[in-house]
Motif scaffolding. Sequence first.
Motif, PDB file in Angstrom:
ATOM      1  N   LEU A   5       0.814  -1.218   0.000  1.00 49.58           N
ATOM      2  CA  LEU A   5       0.000   0.000   0.000  1.00 49.58           C
ATOM      3  C   LEU A   5       0.847   1.268   0.000  1.00 49.58           C
ATOM      4  O   LEU A   5       0.347   2.354  -0.258  1.00 49.58           O
ATOM      5  CB  LEU A   5      -0.919   0.024   1.224  1.00 49.58           C
ATOM      6  N   ARG A   6       2.113   1.137   0.316  1.00 49.21           N
ATOM      7  CA  ARG A   6       2.998   2.291   0.435  1.00 49.21           C
ATOM      8  C   ARG A   6       3.502   2.684  -0.953  1.00 49.21           C
ATOM      9  O   ARG A   6       4.131   1.890  -1.646  1.00 49.21           O
ATOM     10  CB  ARG A   6       4.175   1.943   1.343  1.00 49.21           C
ATOM     11  N   ASP A   7       3.205   3.926  -1.358  1.00 48.13           N
ATOM     12  CA  ASP A   7       3.711   4.445  -2.625  1.00 48.13           C
ATOM     13  C   ASP A   7       3.716   5.966  -2.583  1.00 48.13           C
ATOM     14  O   ASP A   7       3.264   6.567  -1.605  1.00 48.13           O
ATOM     15  CB  ASP A   7       2.923   3.912  -3.827  1.00 48.13           C
ATOM     16  N   GLU A   8       4.193   6.591  -3.631  1.00 46.88           N
ATOM     17  CA  GLU A   8       4.294   8.059  -3.679  1.00 46.88           C
ATOM     18  C   GLU A   8       2.928   8.728  -3.568  1.00 46.88           C
ATOM     19  O   GLU A   8       2.801   9.790  -2.945  1.00 46.88           O
ATOM     20  CB  GLU A   8       4.946   8.499  -4.990  1.00 46.88           C
ATOM     21  N   ASN A   9       1.929   8.135  -4.171  1.00 41.10           N
ATOM     22  CA  ASN A   9       0.596   8.737  -4.151  1.00 41.10           C
ATOM     23  C   ASN A   9       0.003   8.735  -2.744  1.00 41.10           C
ATOM     24  O   ASN A   9      -0.587   9.730  -2.306  1.00 41.10           O
ATOM     25  CB  ASN A   9      -0.337   8.011  -5.121  1.00 41.10           C
ATOM     26  N   THR A  10       0.164   7.620  -2.040  1.00 44.03           N
ATOM     27  CA  THR A  10      -0.328   7.550  -0.668  1.00 44.03           C
ATOM     28  C   THR A  10       0.485   8.470   0.235  1.00 44.03           C
ATOM     29  O   THR A  10      -0.069   9.131   1.118  1.00 44.03           O
ATOM     30  CB  THR A  10      -0.302   6.100  -0.165  1.00 44.03           C
ATOM     31  N   ASP A  11       1.789   8.530   0.010  1.00 38.99           N
ATOM     32  CA  ASP A  11       2.626   9.484   0.755  1.00 38.99           C
ATOM     33  C   ASP A  11       2.108  10.909   0.565  1.00 38.99           C
ATOM     34  O   ASP A  11       2.043  11.688   1.518  1.00 38.99           O
ATOM     35  CB  ASP A  11       4.087   9.425   0.289  1.00 38.99           C
ATOM     36  N   PHE A  12       1.719  11.243  -0.663  1.00 37.52           N
ATOM     37  CA  PHE A  12       1.203  12.579  -0.958  1.00 37.52           C
ATOM     38  C   PHE A  12      -0.084  12.854  -0.177  1.00 37.52           C
ATOM     39  O   PHE A  12      -0.270  13.936   0.385  1.00 37.52           O
ATOM     40  CB  PHE A  12       0.984  12.730  -2.464  1.00 37.52           C
ATOM     41  N   LEU A  13      -0.973  11.860  -0.132  1.00 37.12           N
ATOM     42  CA  LEU A  13      -2.202  11.997   0.647  1.00 37.12           C
ATOM     43  C   LEU A  13      -1.883  12.256   2.115  1.00 37.12           C
ATOM     44  O   LEU A  13      -2.438  13.168   2.734  1.00 37.12           O
ATOM     45  CB  LEU A  13      -3.066  10.745   0.519  1.00 37.12           C
ATOM     46  N   PHE A  14      -0.983  11.478   2.681  1.00 36.11           N
ATOM     47  CA  PHE A  14      -0.658  11.631   4.099  1.00 36.11           C
ATOM     48  C   PHE A  14       0.037  12.959   4.376  1.00 36.11           C
ATOM     49  O   PHE A  14      -0.192  13.582   5.417  1.00 36.11           O
ATOM     50  CB  PHE A  14       0.176  10.454   4.590  1.00 36.11           C
ATOM     51  N   GLN A  15       0.854  13.418   3.454  1.00 30.62           N
ATOM     52  CA  GLN A  15       1.471  14.741   3.605  1.00 30.62           C
ATOM     53  C   GLN A  15       0.396  15.825   3.624  1.00 30.62           C
ATOM     54  O   GLN A  15       0.476  16.787   4.400  1.00 30.62           O
ATOM     55  CB  GLN A  15       2.470  15.004   2.479  1.00 30.62           C
ATOM     56  N   ALA A  16      -0.607  15.662   2.773  1.00 33.17           N
ATOM     57  CA  ALA A  16      -1.718  16.625   2.746  1.00 33.17           C
ATOM     58  C   ALA A  16      -2.445  16.633   4.090  1.00 33.17           C
ATOM     59  O   ALA A  16      -2.736  17.708   4.639  1.00 33.17           O
ATOM     60  CB  ALA A  16      -2.683  16.284   1.614  1.00 33.17           C
TER      61      ALA A  16
END
Length: 99
Positions: A5-16
């Motif tokens: 589940l860990r990827d750049e897109n999910t990282d972006f969501l969590f950063q938001a």
Amino acid sequence: MADKLRDENTDFLFQAILSLKNTEECYRFFEDLCTVQELKAITQRLLVAKMLSERHVYSDIASKTGASTATISRVNRALNYGNDGYGMVLDRIKENEQL
């Protein structure tokens, strides 16, 4: 979180999410991000986790939250065998309430 589940897109969501500063900003962001039903489902799961951690019985949780026994079981499984995400958040909420 599982590596699948860990990827750049999910990282972006969590950063938001981490960029939000207060409850009002959370409402604004999550109302744009989620449907009403999605937000209610997430809210319900967190409330179920809180009630389970307080040792409420399934029937009490179901009647107070409207959650199905399947949802309650899923949340209970996450509390007992998951990544401790619910526990971490619930502990922090308790700590903040005591300040």
